[in-house]
Scaffold this motif. Structure first.
Motif, PDB file in Angstrom:
ATOM      1  N   ARG A   4       0.841  -1.332  -0.037  1.00  0.00           N
ATOM      2  CA  ARG A   4      -0.047   0.036  -0.180  1.00  0.00           C
ATOM      3  C   ARG A   4       0.789   1.287   0.156  1.00  0.00           C
ATOM      4  N   HIS A   5       2.233   1.096  -0.426  1.00  0.00           N
ATOM      5  CA  HIS A   5       3.126   2.353  -0.399  1.00  0.00           C
ATOM      6  C   HIS A   5       2.467   3.515  -1.536  1.00  0.00           C
ATOM      7  N   THR A   6       2.567   4.613  -1.015  1.00  0.00           N
ATOM      8  CA  THR A   6       2.112   5.694  -1.749  1.00  0.00           C
ATOM      9  C   THR A   6       3.197   6.101  -2.735  1.00  0.00           C
ATOM     10  N   THR A   7       2.754   6.924  -3.771  1.00  0.00           N
ATOM     11  CA  THR A   7       3.802   7.423  -4.671  1.00  0.00           C
ATOM     12  C   THR A   7       3.472   8.845  -4.856  1.00  0.00           C
ATOM     13  N   LEU A   8       4.331   9.532  -5.866  1.00  0.00           N
ATOM     14  CA  LEU A   8       3.937  10.922  -6.337  1.00  0.00           C
ATOM     15  C   LEU A   8       2.533  10.979  -6.971  1.00  0.00           C
ATOM     16  N   ILE A   9       2.056   9.997  -7.551  1.00  0.00           N
ATOM     17  CA  ILE A   9       0.735   9.848  -8.156  1.00  0.00           C
ATOM     18  C   ILE A   9      -0.350  10.242  -7.065  1.00  0.00           C
ATOM     19  N   ALA A  64      -1.139   8.657 -17.351  1.00  0.00           N
ATOM     20  CA  ALA A  64       0.163   7.783 -17.719  1.00  0.00           C
ATOM     21  C   ALA A  64       0.108   7.753 -19.424  1.00  0.00           C
ATOM     22  N   VAL A  65       1.079   8.317 -19.670  1.00  0.00           N
ATOM     23  CA  VAL A  65       1.055   8.329 -21.316  1.00  0.00           C
ATOM     24  C   VAL A  65       2.306   7.260 -21.665  1.00  0.00           C
ATOM     25  N   MET A  66       1.971   6.024 -22.158  1.00  0.00           N
ATOM     26  CA  MET A  66       2.823   4.945 -22.359  1.00  0.00           C
ATOM     27  C   MET A  66       2.913   4.492 -23.765  1.00  0.00           C
ATOM     28  N   PHE A 104      -0.939   1.739  -9.848  1.00  0.00           N
ATOM     29  CA  PHE A 104      -0.311   3.002  -9.735  1.00  0.00           C
ATOM     30  C   PHE A 104      -1.456   4.042  -9.302  1.00  0.00           C
ATOM     31  N   GLY A 105      -2.764   3.592  -9.256  1.00  0.00           N
ATOM     32  CA  GLY A 105      -3.571   4.537  -9.154  1.00  0.00           C
ATOM     33  C   GLY A 105      -3.949   5.578 -10.065  1.00  0.00           C
ATOM     34  N   TYR A 106      -3.465   5.538 -11.364  1.00  0.00           N
ATOM     35  CA  TYR A 106      -3.710   6.511 -12.365  1.00  0.00           C
ATOM     36  C   TYR A 106      -5.122   6.658 -12.469  1.00  0.00           C
ATOM     37  N   ASP A 107      -5.694   7.797 -12.912  1.00  0.00           N
ATOM     38  CA  ASP A 107      -7.244   8.036 -13.285  1.00  0.00           C
ATOM     39  C   ASP A 107      -7.317   7.499 -14.719  1.00  0.00           C
ATOM     40  N   ARG A 108      -6.229   7.457 -15.451  1.00  0.00           N
ATOM     41  CA  ARG A 108      -6.325   6.744 -16.878  1.00  0.00           C
ATOM     42  C   ARG A 108      -4.870   6.515 -17.409  1.00  0.00           C
TER      43      ARG A 108
END
Length: 520
Positions: free
Chosen positions: A290-295, A307-309, A322-326
């Motif tokens: 459950r570690h958080t990130t800059l996101i 995220a644009v990959m 990662f929890g991105y909205d999209r």
């Protein structure tokens, strides 16, 4: 001893000594296994037991030879020795890279050829042992084993041109596996005990678009190495002049990456999480925690996170953690132009699509992580930067360069030409970034451009710095100048970092970012 037995023993010894091309500080004259195997097989009576043991020895030799080949490849691409404990988890990604650069048929041919060579080596090794036993006098086995034992003791007592080559290679893998397992357990325990950064609201970035662009293989050697600096340093000087004329402020620095030559996602995770992630095992552990990130920081600040990959062409279920909205991958970015070997779409299209389809229409401030890939190997072909960005559209304009440039397999026969193409590809990526900032950045944008890692040792040479380059760009000096006053090693105003100072470890960037923009 007969002349035939001595000749066969010499060939056997050469095959075992050849295993030292990777990982040995010196090349021994004698492999101790030569004497042990010679004595053992000479003592065995001809028959099924001898044949079976010879087959086992042949298979073992082929396996160790395969380890040597892979070790050489890993050292040339990732700048570290082979570690089976880690490499098994990325074998699929390695084949995907081979497939996309060489094509399916050639990739399969390479693997089949390697398999055939290994089978031939194993068969030769087994045959040598049996023929050697046949031509060795009956009284020789005891003498050979005694000599092997005596020489083994000598190698522990005195420096000698003697080594247990295959045994040493296998022992090294066992030791690496043990050390890696312990390090992974320690990392996992630290995460479980809460040794991580919590998410924080970055109040000073409220209402600002924040763009984090990772540039593939943008390492400090691009500036310091005389083979690349004459091209890249002037490019950065032109970037600085263009941005200054546009009213944009620029600070540059260095971050020490956990990886070199590949596994970019480990560098991404290190910067985003604030944890040093230098193996696939640590990456998986962090994703499952459950570690958080800059996101999380940016979502808590009120940003829409994307995220644009463009390099992702297959399902990426772990990306959702990662929890991105999209998440936008190669199949969802509307690109109608041709791919360029491993590069699914040129960086200029990625930036243009991002601006037109995501950033401009976004009703709320945007945080975007972008993985830019035009500077990814094989660095062919090199596209020109289109002056009129309005022509880019859905990417069909790039059909002009379909099938342009030579095949990667042809280019990579000449390391000097490969290095030249690397600098050209990176020059293209930086010119595109300069054009984007010049045309599309407004007063409420923070653009962070960071290299994910140094390119492979083939490009940098051995023992190069692990530092990557970072640029902080904004029209608002309040978003840029704090990086000059935070005591960060290697950071200074302008497009060039301090070339003589080792950079900040990449895992510390998130904490610095939080401290600067949390408003506390």
């Amino acid at each position: 001893m007969t002349k035939t037995s001595l000749f066969l023993a010499l060939i056997l010894n050469l095959m075992l000594v050849a295993l030292t091309v990777s990982g040995f500080a010196y090349t021994p004259w004698l492999a101790l296994e030569t004497l042990f195997l010679w004595g053992l097989f000479a003592a065995l009576p001809p028959g099924s037991l001898q044949r079976r043991l010879a087959m086992v020895a042949g298979i073992t030799y082929a396996f160790v030879a395969a380890l040597v080949v892979v070790d050489l490849l890993v050292q040339q691409t990732l700048g570290r020795p082979l570690n089976l404990y880690l490499e098994l988890g990325v074998a699929g990604a390695a084949y995907h890279l081979l497939h996309t650069n060489l094509g399916a048929a050639l990739a399969v041919m390479v693997l089949v050829l390697l398999l055939v060579i290994l089978i031939a080596l194993g068969t030769l090794f087994a045959s040598l042992l049996q023929r050697l036993a046949h031509h060795t006098p009956r009284q020789a086995p005891r003498m050979l084993i005694a000599a092997a034992v005596g020489l083994t003791g000598l190698t522990f007592a005195l420096p000698a041109p003697i080594a247990a080559t295959g045994t040493a290679l296998l022992g090294r893998q066992v030791a690496l596996a043990t050390d890696t397992h312990e390090a992974t357990q320690s990392f996992q325990l630290g995460i479980a005990q809460g040794e991580s950064l919590g998410s924080r609201t970055l109040a000073d970035l409220a209402g600002k678009d924040v763009i984090l662009g990772f540039v593939e293989s943008y390492g400090i050697s691009a500036l310091t190495d005389p083979r690349y600096g004459p091209r890249i340093v002037p490019r950065l000087e032109r970037m600085e002049a263009t941005l200054r004329e546009r009213g944009l402020h620029l600070v540059s620095g260095r971050l020490t990456s956990p990886v070199q030559g590949g596994q970019s996602w480990l560098a991404h995770m290190t910067l985003l999480s604030g944890q040093w992630v230098d193996s696939q095992l640590d990456y998986d552990i962090l994703l499952s925690s459950r570690h958080t990130t800059l996101i999380d920081d940016m979502k808590q600040t009120g940003h829409n996170t994307v995220a644009v990959m463009p390099a992702i062409t297959r399902p990426w279920p772990e990306g959702r953690r990662f929890g991105y909205d999209r998440i936008y991958d190669a199949g969802s970015m509307g690109y109608q132009g041709p791919p360029f070997n491993w590069v699914t779409m040129p960086d200029q299209y990625t930036w243009s699509w991002f601006e037109q389809e995501l950033r401009r229409p976004s009703p709320q401030p945007l945080f975007a992580e972008m993985a830019l890939i035009s500077s990814h190997a094989p660095w062919v072909p090199i596209l020109p930067v289109l002056e009129d960005w309005s022509e880019i559209g859905n990417g069909q304009v790039f059909d002009t360069w379909r099938d342009s440039g030579e095949a990667p397999a042809s280019l990579w026969r000449d390391p000097d030409r490969v290095r030249a193409h690397y600098s050209q590809a990176l020059d293209y990526a930086l010119e595109v970034i300069t054009g984007y900032a010049d045309q599309f950045m407004d007063d409420d944008t923070l653009l962070i451009i960071v290299g994910d890692h140094q390119p492979a040792p083939l490009i940098t040479g051995d023992n190069a710095s692990r530092d990557a380059v970072i640029h902080i760009i904004s029209a608002d000096p309040a978003l840029v100048e704090p990086f000059l006053h935070a005591g960060l090693p290697g950071f200074q105003a302008g497009a060039l970092p301090d070339l003589d100072t080792t950079g900040l470890p990449m895992d510390r960037f998130r904490l610095v970012f939080q401290d600067i923009f949390s408003g506390n």
